[in-house]
Design a protein around this motif. Structure first.
Motif, PDB file in Angstrom:
ATOM      1  N   GLN A  98      21.839  14.127 -45.331  1.00 44.18           N
ATOM      2  CA  GLN A  98      21.153  13.671 -44.093  1.00 44.18           C
ATOM      3  C   GLN A  98      21.123  13.788 -42.751  1.00 44.18           C
ATOM      4  O   GLN A  98      19.490  14.073 -42.281  1.00 44.18           O
ATOM      5  N   LEU A  99      22.077  14.617 -42.095  1.00 45.69           N
ATOM      6  CA  LEU A  99      22.483  15.083 -41.124  1.00 45.69           C
ATOM      7  C   LEU A  99      21.509  16.152 -40.815  1.00 45.69           C
ATOM      8  O   LEU A  99      20.961  16.440 -39.518  1.00 45.69           O
ATOM      9  N   VAL A 100      21.326  17.312 -42.483  1.00 49.02           N
ATOM     10  CA  VAL A 100      20.963  18.277 -41.937  1.00 49.02           C
ATOM     11  C   VAL A 100      19.072  17.662 -41.179  1.00 49.02           C
ATOM     12  O   VAL A 100      18.232  18.308 -40.581  1.00 49.02           O
ATOM     13  N   GLU A 101      18.188  17.859 -42.303  1.00 51.74           N
ATOM     14  CA  GLU A 101      17.659  16.725 -42.366  1.00 51.74           C
ATOM     15  C   GLU A 101      16.629  15.725 -41.066  1.00 51.74           C
ATOM     16  O   GLU A 101      15.856  16.205 -40.055  1.00 51.74           O
ATOM     17  N   MET A 102      18.305  15.159 -40.592  1.00 53.04           N
ATOM     18  CA  MET A 102      17.472  14.897 -38.888  1.00 53.04           C
ATOM     19  C   MET A 102      17.443  16.168 -38.038  1.00 53.04           C
ATOM     20  O   MET A 102      16.852  15.618 -36.928  1.00 53.04           O
ATOM     21  N   VAL A 103      18.352  16.963 -38.201  1.00 50.59           N
ATOM     22  CA  VAL A 103      18.087  17.622 -37.436  1.00 50.59           C
ATOM     23  C   VAL A 103      17.173  18.918 -37.288  1.00 50.59           C
ATOM     24  O   VAL A 103      16.000  18.778 -36.125  1.00 50.59           O
TER      25      VAL A 103
END
Length: 205
Positions: A98-103
């Protein structure tokens, strides 16, 4: 240091997630049509593996294993929470994805659009969960080994998808027999690359 270097090389080439275990084949086949998307997804997989394997190592050794909670006191020394391993590992992986997707959505919207559904699907990429489960099976001595293994496994997956993407871009202009076009020739090339990677088994550091 020599052991870490050996583990690093081994996780990239000899125990490659794609060529040795055929883990993460769905994303490998679907996103390897162009080098640009392959690089984007490969870097994301490196990041997720390099973060989740050491985090799950700490969870496994200081929370989940039988007797892992002895640091809380003798009353907790007999607790065994290993039955929660799958749930905890997947929760950590889903959070990192989820963090990677947001970045990626924030800083590379074009890449985010190109990767499409396969970016959030990293959370169910069996290569990511496989890294944590192999870590648990190998019983590493220290978090440094877990970090090395996670990083090496991610780089190995990245090299695999980058190689097949570059080849698929080239063979798009080649005369491939009709029955082998598409996934047929891709599987053949993957098998040949797997044999090539297995040649590193004779290397000792």
């Amino acid at each position: 240091m020599q052991e870490l270097a050996s583990l690093f090389v081994k996780s990239i080439f000899i125990e490659n997630m794609i060529f040795a275990y055929f883990l993460g084949m769905c994303s490998y086949l679907a996103v390897s049509k162009t080098v640009k998307t392959a690089v984007g997804l490969g870097v994301a997989v490196i990041f997720v593996l390099a973060i989740t394997v050491p985090i799950n190592y700490l969870l496994d050794n200081y929370l989940l294993q039988a007797g892992a909670l002895k640091w809380l006191g003798e009353d907790y020394a007999t607790l065994d929470l290993s039955f929660l391993s799958f749930i905890m590992f997947i929760a950590v992986i889903a959070s990192m994805v989820q963090l990677v997707e947001m970045v990626v959505e924030k800083f590379a919207p074009a890449l985010y659009g190109a990767l499409g559904i396969f970016l959030p699907l990293i959370a169910v990429n069996c290569a990511i969960l496989g890294g944590s489960l192999f870590m648990q099976q190998k019983a590493f001595n220290g978090i440094s080994e877990a970090i090395t293994y996670g990083l090496g496994s991610g780089i190995g997956w990245f090299l695999a998808i980058l190689a097949i993407a570059a080849i698929r871009e080239k063979i798009a202009y080649s005369h491939v027999p009709a029955p082998l076009r598409g996934l047929g020739i891709t599987f053949l090339i993957t098998g040949l690359m797997a044999i090539a990677f297995m040649s590193f088994m004779g290397i000792k550091i």
